[in-house]
Design a protein around this motif. Structure first.
Motif, short mmCIF file in Angstrom:
data_model
loop_
_atom_site.label_atom_id
_atom_site.label_comp_id
_atom_site.label_asym_id
_atom_site.label_seq_id
_atom_site.Cartn_x
_atom_site.Cartn_y
_atom_site.Cartn_z
N THR A 276 38.10 41.51 -42.06
CA THR A 276 36.73 41.07 -42.32
C THR A 276 36.34 39.87 -41.47
O THR A 276 35.16 39.63 -41.27
CB THR A 276 36.53 40.75 -43.81
N THR A 277 37.30 39.07 -41.00
CA THR A 277 37.00 37.98 -40.05
C THR A 277 37.90 38.15 -38.83
O THR A 277 39.12 38.18 -38.95
CB THR A 277 37.23 36.60 -40.69
N SER B 271 31.87 42.99 -41.15
CA SER B 271 32.80 41.95 -40.72
C SER B 271 32.08 40.76 -40.10
O SER B 271 30.93 40.85 -39.67
CB SER B 271 33.78 42.52 -39.68
N THR B 272 32.79 39.64 -40.03
CA THR B 272 32.35 38.45 -39.30
C THR B 272 33.23 38.28 -38.07
O THR B 272 34.46 38.35 -38.16
CB THR B 272 32.44 37.20 -40.18
N ARG C 89 34.00 35.54 -35.29
CA ARG C 89 33.84 34.14 -34.89
C ARG C 89 34.30 33.99 -33.44
O ARG C 89 35.43 34.34 -33.10
CB ARG C 89 34.62 33.22 -35.82
N GLN D 53 28.34 40.09 -38.43
CA GLN D 53 27.87 38.75 -38.14
C GLN D 53 28.68 38.20 -36.97
O GLN D 53 29.91 38.14 -37.06
CB GLN D 53 28.03 37.83 -39.35
N VAL E 15 29.18 34.86 -34.78
CA VAL E 15 28.89 33.44 -34.92
C VAL E 15 29.60 32.67 -33.83
O VAL E 15 30.83 32.76 -33.67
CB VAL E 15 29.33 32.92 -36.30
N ARG F 216 23.63 39.96 -37.58
CA ARG F 216 23.32 38.55 -37.37
C ARG F 216 24.02 38.07 -36.10
O ARG F 216 25.21 38.28 -35.93
CB ARG F 216 23.78 37.71 -38.56
#
Length: 401
Positions: free
Chosen positions: A27-28, A57-58, A60, A78, A80, A120
């Motif tokens: 998920t990340t 999922s995110t 980074r 997302q 980021v 996002r």
């Protein structure tokens, strides 16, 4: 016995679940181009992380330079980055030690392409597409969120489209100097594939040669329910050029030193609201026109704007045959080189021009060239406007405060 069976069944289920792939672990996901800032990152490419991610999922992304086209085609991802806001009017090279810089040429689309629902994308620098936009959002999707990015030095900044199923947003970005040669060059945000139920809020635009925003489409209603609120535009061609819109609002924006009309209202807009904007030093303030074809706009409200120091002509100007059944009220227009409010001859009829304060405009505070059964033989109603000069007696009454 029943209890023992239940416990045994639960144990078997737990064993089976433990043997299944763990989506929670995905998920990340972390990306670092060279492992310098995030040594434990699982990916060196943003696209590789997108390919590995599951919906929701995110991702980074650590500081670095990512020379790649990124296509995000999984719902509710997302992405980021690490970027922190800076002064949009002070261009400079981004720092790969602190910024996640995404750059590439892509004739087929943007450097970053959002082509699923609910994505996002925030806190990146997107730049240097000499063939197209920095960020592209697909017109068959919605729920896009483009936030807190620096988008610069592309042909155009954000190619923003949405089908309107859920709200899409472009907020708190710096969008500047998108002037590379090509189709729709010089625009900060551009839309022509359909844009519905969208917010463009609190962005800073700087030095986009054509316009901070151009919203258009092939037929009336192509732009629907878009809110353009509290943005700043400095040294752009215009803040906004809008065509074929319905139920769209332009409110509380600040425009400084634009080269053209700060807000250009083209053909076939209905129920457009232009409210409480502050415009200084543009070629014109607010202009309605059908110079590019189409029919007049109607039920437009131009209200409570402050317009001063235009460099070319008028504070508010209505071009021939471009505005009917609309309201121009409670505006302050002063120190403009021609008229405070000017309505040209032609089919500009049934408009109500009321409660405006107009002063120190070089030719007339109040000017109307139409002919009809309205005030002073015009085709419109002028009432309670404070101004000293007029091309027909009765348009302005009282002393401007």
């Amino acid at each position: 016995m029943k209890r023992r069976l239940i416990v045994s069944a639960c144990a078997a289920l737990a064993a089976a679940l433990s043997a299944m792939p763990s989506h929670a672990a995905q998920t990340t996901l972390v990306v670092d181009d060279n492992g310098a800032q995030c040594p434990g990152a699982g990916f060196t490419s943003i696209q590789a992380a997108v390919n590995a991610a599951i919906p929701g999922s995110t991702i980074r992304v650590c500081p670095g330079t990512y020379n790649e086209v990124v296509t995000v085609n999984k719902a509710n991802l997302q992405l980021v980055g690490p970027r922190t806001p800076a002064d949009c009017t002070q261009p400079g090279a981004p720092n790969p030690a602190t910024d996640a810089i995404v750059q590439a040429d892509n004739a087929a689309g943007g450097v970053v392409n959002l082509v699923e629902n609910g994505i996002r994308f925030q806190r990146f620098t997107v730049q240097n597409n000499t063939l197209g936009p920095g960020v592209f959002t697909g017109a068959s999707f919605s729920g896009h969120g483009v936030q807190q990015n620096l988008v610069q030095n592309n042909v155009l900044g954000v190619y923003f489209n949405s089908d309107g199923a859920t709200d899409s947003t472009v907020t708190r970005n710096c969008i500047r100097q998108n002037n590379q040669a090509g189709a729709a060059s010089g625009n900060g945000i551009y839309s022509d594939l359909g844009l519905s139920d969208a917010d463009i809020v609190q962005n800073a635009f700087f030095d986009n040669d054509s316009s901070a925003l151009v919203l258009t489409g092939g037929a009336p209603g192509a732009v629907d329910a878009v809110d353009i609120d509290t943005n700043t535009s400095q040294q752009d061609g215009s803040l906004l050029a809008v065509f074929n819109s319905t139920d769209t609002r332009v409110r509380g924006n600040t425009v400084r030193n634009g080269t053209g009309s700060a807000i250009f209202v083209g053909n076939d807009n209905t129920a457009l609201q232009i409210l409480s904007n502050n415009i200084t030093g543009s070629g014109r303030g607010v202009r309605t026109s059908i110079d590019f074809g189409g029919g007049p706009s109607s039920n437009v409200r131009i209200t409570s704007n402050v317009i001063s120091g235009s460099t070319s002509t008028d504070g508010i100007s209505v071009g021939p045959n471009s505005l009917t059944g609309s309201f121009i009220s409670s505006n302050l227009a002063f120190n403009n080189p021609r008229d405070g409010i000017r309505v040209d001859a032609g089919g500009n009829a049934g408009n109500q021009i009321t409660g405006n304060v107009l002063r120190n405009n070089a030719e007339h505070d109040c000017h109307d060239d139409t002919v009809g059964a309205g005030t002073a033989g015009t085709a419109n109603t002028w009432r309670s406007n404070a101004g000293l000069t007029e091309n027909r007696p009765g348009l302005c009454r009282g002393t401007p405060s």
